[in-house]
Design an enzyme around this catalytic site. Structure first.
Site, short mmCIF file in Angstrom:
data_model
loop_
_atom_site.label_atom_id
_atom_site.label_comp_id
_atom_site.label_asym_id
_atom_site.label_seq_id
_atom_site.Cartn_x
_atom_site.Cartn_y
_atom_site.Cartn_z
N ARG A 207 36.74 81.71 75.84
CA ARG A 207 35.99 81.75 74.57
C ARG A 207 35.05 82.95 74.53
O ARG A 207 34.77 83.49 73.47
CB ARG A 207 35.21 80.45 74.37
CG ARG A 207 36.13 79.26 74.15
CD ARG A 207 35.39 77.98 73.80
NE ARG A 207 36.33 76.87 73.84
CZ ARG A 207 36.37 75.93 74.78
NH1 ARG A 207 35.47 75.92 75.75
NH2 ARG A 207 37.29 75.00 74.75
N PHE A 223 44.92 75.37 65.36
CA PHE A 223 44.83 74.40 66.47
C PHE A 223 43.40 74.45 67.02
O PHE A 223 43.19 74.67 68.22
CB PHE A 223 45.84 74.74 67.58
CG PHE A 223 47.24 74.98 67.08
CD1 PHE A 223 48.11 73.92 66.87
CD2 PHE A 223 47.70 76.27 66.81
CE1 PHE A 223 49.41 74.15 66.41
CE2 PHE A 223 48.99 76.50 66.36
CZ PHE A 223 49.84 75.44 66.16
N ASP A 245 43.27 72.47 61.80
CA ASP A 245 43.82 71.55 62.80
C ASP A 245 44.48 70.41 62.03
O ASP A 245 44.02 70.03 60.96
CB ASP A 245 42.73 71.00 63.72
CG ASP A 245 43.30 70.37 64.98
OD1 ASP A 245 43.24 71.00 66.05
OD2 ASP A 245 43.82 69.23 64.88
N ASN A 273 48.60 71.47 58.61
CA ASN A 273 49.61 71.70 59.63
C ASN A 273 49.81 73.21 59.80
O ASN A 273 50.26 73.89 58.88
CB ASN A 273 50.92 71.03 59.20
CG ASN A 273 52.00 71.14 60.26
OD1 ASN A 273 52.03 72.11 61.05
ND2 ASN A 273 52.86 70.15 60.31
N ALA A 274 49.50 73.70 60.98
CA ALA A 274 49.53 75.15 61.21
C ALA A 274 50.92 75.74 60.99
O ALA A 274 51.05 76.82 60.44
CB ALA A 274 49.06 75.45 62.63
N ASP A 294 45.86 78.24 69.53
CA ASP A 294 45.73 77.48 70.78
C ASP A 294 46.44 76.14 70.67
O ASP A 294 45.81 75.08 70.69
CB ASP A 294 44.23 77.28 71.10
CG ASP A 294 44.02 76.63 72.47
OD1 ASP A 294 44.98 76.59 73.27
OD2 ASP A 294 42.89 76.17 72.72
N CYS A 334 49.31 76.29 76.98
CA CYS A 334 48.94 75.43 78.11
C CYS A 334 50.16 74.68 78.65
O CYS A 334 50.04 73.73 79.41
CB CYS A 334 47.83 74.46 77.72
SG CYS A 334 48.26 73.41 76.33
#
Ligand code: SAH
Length: 390
Positions: A207, A223, A245, A273-274, A294, A334
């Site tokens: 960050r 996100f 998000d 919804n991205a 992310d 991730c």
């Protein structure tokens, strides 16, 4: 002591000190045991290899806790390991909030302990470590004199170990809605209902990495969860920040976090919804100086890795299309099974399709309170990349 005898050929993973002993690596077990008991692991010719906990219900029959024959598994063992983990974090400057224990990487398989100033969240994800939960709780009380300890064992993986899912306070009487400070900013953390243990500590160093690129910028974050990256962007001087998000609750929290820090005029969060809106906004010709992505983990299974890669390519392609020439893409993954090399090549492939050229600003991992054990596959699970997109 129960002895788990390994087959004659031992995998290089086990020889390299990795704590997992799979069912198909075991030749025989001598003696009666209950699942969760401490056992000794020996080679086919009965040489000591380690001591750990056993579970016949799990694919991973034994998880090794120590490779030292002189080390017994008792309260003192857990005290020593937790203290060692704390010394490491302190040394690196993670004193207020950190992942205090990161399972295998701290020699405590399947134990997660997150520290949020005076509060702690515990996950015991295997039966053999769950048995020590009370001991671990008293060690935390002794070491930290905390205001509260909360159990977040509402994790499906426990069912593979024959355990139920559960959550609730283990120590102290407290409101699980707490406030933490990170990089001088305040964030609400809901220990009871937040995702994972309530907060994504693994991005805490990343960050800070957006500091220069967001100055004076129009920023889009997708996100966002509770808006941590976006509020950092406002703090570091962004002109405007929009965060999206899919979760209404995350957006509610994100807006509250913006207010908590006085950035409600710069930062706006919406539940969208991205995948849908990034595509649409690209068609509409919207342009940003910085786009941050992310997404959650796309898969945990090896068979689905290709699908995950397709997902990363698609979302990053859409992100790039929303960038002005010379803008910056801040992108994370991730997904444990997507290696850093695979992630980089996926982003490159997206750039090729978008006919854009990338200049790498930085390529980082999870913060150092989630240690990567060199030589252990996939412990480097978080990839964080900033590129300038020409
Ligand atoms: N950046 C955050 C963590 C993000 S976690 C932080 O540092 O704290 C991933 C988030 O993606 C979750 O909050 C989840 O609700 C959200 N999400 C999942 N699918 C989504 C989608 N299709 N569109 C938008 N958000 C989505």
């Amino acid at each position: 002591m129960i002895k788990v005898v390994l087959k004659r050929t031992i995998s290089s993973r086990v020889l390299g000190g990795h704590p997992w002993i799979y069912n198909n690596e075991v030749d025989s077990v001598t003696g009666e045991y209950a699942d969760g008991d401490i056992v000794e692991v020996v080679t086919f010719d009965r040489k000591f290899l380690g001591r750990g906990y056993i579970n016949s219900k799990s694919q991973i029959r034994v998880r090794v806790l120590t490779h030292r024959q002189s080390e017994n598994i008792d309260d003192q063992f857990f005290y020593n390991r937790i203290l060692k983990a704390w010394e490491y974090r302190k040394r690196l400057g993670y004193t207020e909030n950190c992942r205090l224990v990161f399972g295998e990487a701290d020699g405590l398989p399947q134990l997660i302990i997150d520290k949020f100033n005076n509060y702690f969240v515990i996950q015991t994800l295997a039966l053999g470590i769950d048995r020590w939960k009370d001991v671990i709780t008293s060690i935390l009380v002794k070491l930290f004199n905390p205001l509260g300890i909360y159990e977040r064992n509402d994790v499906p993986v426990r069912e593979l170990e024959g355990m139920e899912q559960r959550k609730g306070p283990l120590y102290g009487e407290f409101d699980p809605k707490i406030v933490i400070t990170e990089n001088g900013l305040k964030f609400f953390v809901d220990l009871e209902t937040g995702q994972k243990t309530g907060y994504f500590l693994d991005q805490q160093d990343n960050r800070k990495a957006i500091k220069n690129i967001v100055q004076g910028a129009d920023v889009l974050g997708a996100f966002t969860y509770t808006g941590t990256f976006e509020i950092h962007a406002a703090h570091y001087g962004a002109k405007s920040v929009l965060g999206i998000d899919i979760s209404e609750n995350a957006v509610l929290q994100a807006n509250r976090n913006a207010e908590l820090n006085g950035y409600q005029d710069t930062c706006r969060f919406e539940a969208l919804n991205a995948f849908d809106v990034l595509k649409q906004w690209g068609r509409d010709g919207r342009q940003y100086d910085v786009v941050m992505l992310d997404p959650p983990s796309f898969t945990k299974s090896r068979e689905q890795v290709q699908k995950a890669v397709t997902g990363y390519k698609e979302i990053n392609l859409r992100g790039m299309k929303l960038l002005k020439p010379g803008g910056f893409l801040v992108t994370s993954s991730c997904t444990n099974l997507v290696s850093p090399e695979l992630f980089l090549s996926t982003i490159s492939a997206a750039a090729k399709d978008a006919r854009r050229q990338l200049r790498q600003v930085c390529f980082q991992a999870q913060s150092a309170d989630h240690p990567i054990v060199l030589g252990w596959e996939n412990t480097h699970y978080l990839k964080f990349l900033i590129v300038q997109v020409d």
